[in-house]
Design a protein around this motif. Structure first.
Motif, PDB file in Angstrom:
ATOM      1  N   ALA A  90       3.230   2.534 -12.320  1.00 51.91           N
ATOM      2  CA  ALA A  90       3.526   1.734 -13.504  1.00 51.91           C
ATOM      3  C   ALA A  90       3.346   0.241 -13.269  1.00 51.91           C
ATOM      4  N   SER A  91       3.053  -0.147 -12.030  1.00 50.25           N
ATOM      5  CA  SER A  91       2.881  -1.569 -11.709  1.00 50.25           C
ATOM      6  C   SER A  91       1.728  -1.732 -10.734  1.00 50.25           C
ATOM      7  N   ILE A  92       1.212  -2.950 -10.669  1.00 46.42           N
ATOM      8  CA  ILE A  92       0.120  -3.218  -9.729  1.00 46.42           C
ATOM      9  C   ILE A  92       0.614  -3.082  -8.292  1.00 46.42           C
ATOM     10  N   GLU A  93       1.902  -3.404  -8.046  1.00 47.43           N
ATOM     11  CA  GLU A  93       2.465  -3.273  -6.704  1.00 47.43           C
ATOM     12  C   GLU A  93       2.487  -1.810  -6.264  1.00 47.43           C
ATOM     13  N   SER A  94       2.791  -0.902  -7.200  1.00 52.00           N
ATOM     14  CA  SER A  94       2.773   0.527  -6.864  1.00 52.00           C
ATOM     15  C   SER A  94       1.363   1.006  -6.581  1.00 52.00           C
ATOM     16  N   CYS A  95       0.384   0.489  -7.331  1.00 55.49           N
ATOM     17  CA  CYS A  95      -1.019   0.850  -7.077  1.00 55.49           C
ATOM     18  C   CYS A  95      -1.445   0.423  -5.678  1.00 55.49           C
ATOM     19  N   TYR A  96      -1.092  -0.793  -5.297  1.00 49.76           N
ATOM     20  CA  TYR A  96      -1.442  -1.278  -3.968  1.00 49.76           C
ATOM     21  C   TYR A  96      -0.793  -0.401  -2.892  1.00 49.76           C
ATOM     22  N   GLY A  97       0.491  -0.117  -3.062  1.00 49.77           N
ATOM     23  CA  GLY A  97       1.196   0.690  -2.069  1.00 49.77           C
ATOM     24  C   GLY A  97       0.682   2.107  -1.984  1.00 49.77           C
ATOM     25  N   TYR A  98       0.263   2.654  -3.119  1.00 51.78           N
ATOM     26  CA  TYR A  98      -0.265   4.021  -3.145  1.00 51.78           C
ATOM     27  C   TYR A  98      -1.458   4.180  -2.212  1.00 51.78           C
ATOM     28  N   SER A  99      -2.224   3.109  -2.032  1.00 53.59           N
ATOM     29  CA  SER A  99      -3.449   3.194  -1.232  1.00 53.59           C
ATOM     30  C   SER A  99      -3.188   3.628   0.206  1.00 53.59           C
ATOM     31  N   PHE A 100      -1.970   3.437   0.716  1.00 48.90           N
ATOM     32  CA  PHE A 100      -1.681   3.908   2.082  1.00 48.90           C
ATOM     33  C   PHE A 100      -0.399   4.735   2.179  1.00 48.90           C
ATOM     34  N   ILE A 176      12.661  -0.279   4.333  1.00 53.10           N
ATOM     35  CA  ILE A 176      12.135  -1.590   3.974  1.00 53.10           C
ATOM     36  C   ILE A 176      11.319  -1.490   2.687  1.00 53.10           C
ATOM     37  N   LYS A 177      11.266  -2.589   1.955  1.00 50.24           N
ATOM     38  CA  LYS A 177      10.442  -2.677   0.767  1.00 50.24           C
ATOM     39  C   LYS A 177       9.209  -3.511   1.093  1.00 50.24           C
ATOM     40  N   LEU A 178       8.048  -3.122   0.542  1.00 49.61           N
ATOM     41  CA  LEU A 178       6.769  -3.715   0.920  1.00 49.61           C
ATOM     42  C   LEU A 178       6.058  -4.339  -0.276  1.00 49.61           C
ATOM     43  N   ARG A 179       5.259  -5.372   0.004  1.00 51.49           N
ATOM     44  CA  ARG A 179       4.385  -5.936  -1.011  1.00 51.49           C
ATOM     45  C   ARG A 179       3.077  -6.376  -0.359  1.00 51.49           C
ATOM     46  N   VAL A 180       1.954  -5.838  -0.830  1.00 55.81           N
ATOM     47  CA  VAL A 180       0.635  -6.220  -0.311  1.00 55.81           C
ATOM     48  C   VAL A 180       0.285  -7.600  -0.855  1.00 55.81           C
ATOM     49  N   ASN A 181      -0.084  -8.515   0.031  1.00 52.09           N
ATOM     50  CA  ASN A 181      -0.320  -9.896  -0.382  1.00 52.09           C
ATOM     51  C   ASN A 181      -1.652 -10.086  -1.098  1.00 52.09           C
ATOM     52  N   ASN A 182      -2.724  -9.523  -0.556  1.00 51.28           N
ATOM     53  CA  ASN A 182      -4.062  -9.704  -1.136  1.00 51.28           C
ATOM     54  C   ASN A 182      -4.843  -8.414  -0.948  1.00 51.28           C
ATOM     55  N   ILE A 183      -5.027  -7.647  -2.013  1.00 52.71           N
ATOM     56  CA  ILE A 183      -5.660  -6.334  -1.895  1.00 52.71           C
ATOM     57  C   ILE A 183      -7.095  -6.414  -1.403  1.00 52.71           C
ATOM     58  N   ASN A 184      -7.782  -7.534  -1.662  1.00 49.31           N
ATOM     59  CA  ASN A 184      -9.164  -7.682  -1.213  1.00 49.31           C
ATOM     60  C   ASN A 184      -9.278  -8.139   0.236  1.00 49.31           C
ATOM     61  N   ASP A 185      -8.126  -8.369   0.867  1.00 46.84           N
ATOM     62  CA  ASP A 185      -8.103  -8.729   2.286  1.00 46.84           C
ATOM     63  C   ASP A 185      -7.122  -7.803   3.007  1.00 46.84           C
ATOM     64  N   PHE A 186      -7.171  -6.524   2.623  1.00 41.35           N
ATOM     65  CA  PHE A 186      -6.182  -5.570   3.107  1.00 41.35           C
ATOM     66  C   PHE A 186      -6.844  -4.220   3.354  1.00 41.35           C
ATOM     67  N   SER A 187      -6.528  -3.610   4.486  1.00 44.29           N
ATOM     68  CA  SER A 187      -7.066  -2.294   4.816  1.00 44.29           C
ATOM     69  C   SER A 187      -5.959  -1.256   4.742  1.00 44.29           C
ATOM     70  N   CYS A 188      -6.064  -0.339   3.769  1.00 46.31           N
ATOM     71  CA  CYS A 188      -5.065   0.720   3.662  1.00 46.31           C
ATOM     72  C   CYS A 188      -5.151   1.664   4.857  1.00 46.31           C
ATOM     73  N   THR A 189      -6.363   1.903   5.359  1.00 45.95           N
ATOM     74  CA  THR A 189      -6.543   2.804   6.496  1.00 45.95           C
ATOM     75  C   THR A 189      -5.908   2.237   7.758  1.00 45.95           C
ATOM     76  N   ALA A 190      -6.197   0.959   8.046  1.00 46.49           N
ATOM     77  CA  ALA A 190      -5.631   0.327   9.238  1.00 46.49           C
ATOM     78  C   ALA A 190      -4.113   0.275   9.158  1.00 46.49           C
ATOM     79  N   THR A 191      -3.585   0.035   7.959  1.00 49.95           N
ATOM     80  CA  THR A 191      -2.137  -0.048   7.791  1.00 49.95           C
ATOM     81  C   THR A 191      -1.472   1.302   8.009  1.00 49.95           C
ATOM     82  N   PHE A 192      -2.043   2.349   7.445  1.00 49.56           N
ATOM     83  CA  PHE A 192      -1.470   3.683   7.628  1.00 49.56           C
ATOM     84  C   PHE A 192      -1.459   4.073   9.106  1.00 49.56           C
TER      85      PHE A 192
END
Length: 211
Positions: A90-100, A176-192
């Motif tokens: 329901a939010s852009i933050e959830s979309c970012y977090g879903y990626s990993f 902990i609660k998370l927030r991705v800072n910049n989706i275009n400078d972020f690797s979901c694979t590396a983070t997972f």
């Protein structure tokens, strides 16, 4: 096509930006949330997905028209989600977090906030297991990946399976609660894999949980 109907798709941005990465679904693992062998983070717009599926994935091809976006830059993504993409997106933050975190949510008993307003915005565990985690060290690893970390992710129950509302304990969650800072400078694979490596390095185990 057999009903002589035209399909029109209004294109829209991909909220996860321009990067393509992640595992490709094995053919024998195709299911509701992975309907085609494409990367987890595919970088395609809805219109591009429609064209791809129609040409390469489905045998019963349709008379497809994609209405393109004007002045769209692939790197701009979305700043907010105006209408929920699903109950847990329901939010852009959830979309970012879903990626990993979508993969981590299938590892029992991790909780990533599914069913709450913070869906895919946290990593939490039942209190007895959470006490064995050095959350400060995990937070430092995540911050290296481009994530802002907050403490104190809790709910009243710890779900045994994040996708089920039935089987649950009465144990509180800690995390902990998370927030991705910049989706275009972020690797979901590396983070997972950074999360998984952290658990391996600390020899974290679920063996005693539930005994």
């Amino acid at each position: 096509l057999k009903n002589n109907k035209q399909m029109v798709v209004l294109d829209r941005p991909n909220p996860l930006g321009v990067i393509m990465e992640g595992p490709v679904t094995d053919p024998d693992q195709i299911h509701f949330i992975a309907i085609a062998p494409i990367p987890l983070r595919h970088a395609m717009t809805v219109g591009e997905l429609a064209l791809y599926f129609n040409k390469y994935h489905y045998d019963n091809k349709v008379d497809l028209t994609v209405v393109p976006m004007e002045n769209y830059l692939r790197t701009q993504g979305l700043s907010k989600i105006r209408i929920p993409l699903s109950p847990n997106l329901a939010s852009i933050e959830s979309c970012y977090g879903y990626s990993f975190l979508c993969i981590l949510s299938n590892i029992i008993p991790f909780d990533v906030g599914i069913g709450t307003k913070d869906a895919f915005q946290r990593i939490a565990l039942p209190r007895t297991l959470a006490a064995k985690i050095d959350w400060q060290k995990l937070s430092a690893r995540l911050e290296e990946q481009g994530i802002t970390v907050e403490k104190g992710a809790t709910t009243g129950k710890a779900k045994i399976n994040s996708y089920s509302n039935s089987n649950s304990t009465k144990e509180e969650l800690r995390g902990i609660k998370l927030r991705v800072n910049n989706i275009n400078d972020f690797s979901c694979t590396a983070t997972f894999f950074s999360i998984i490596q952290f658990l391996q390095d600390t020899q974290f185990t679920f063996e005693e949980y539930g005994k």
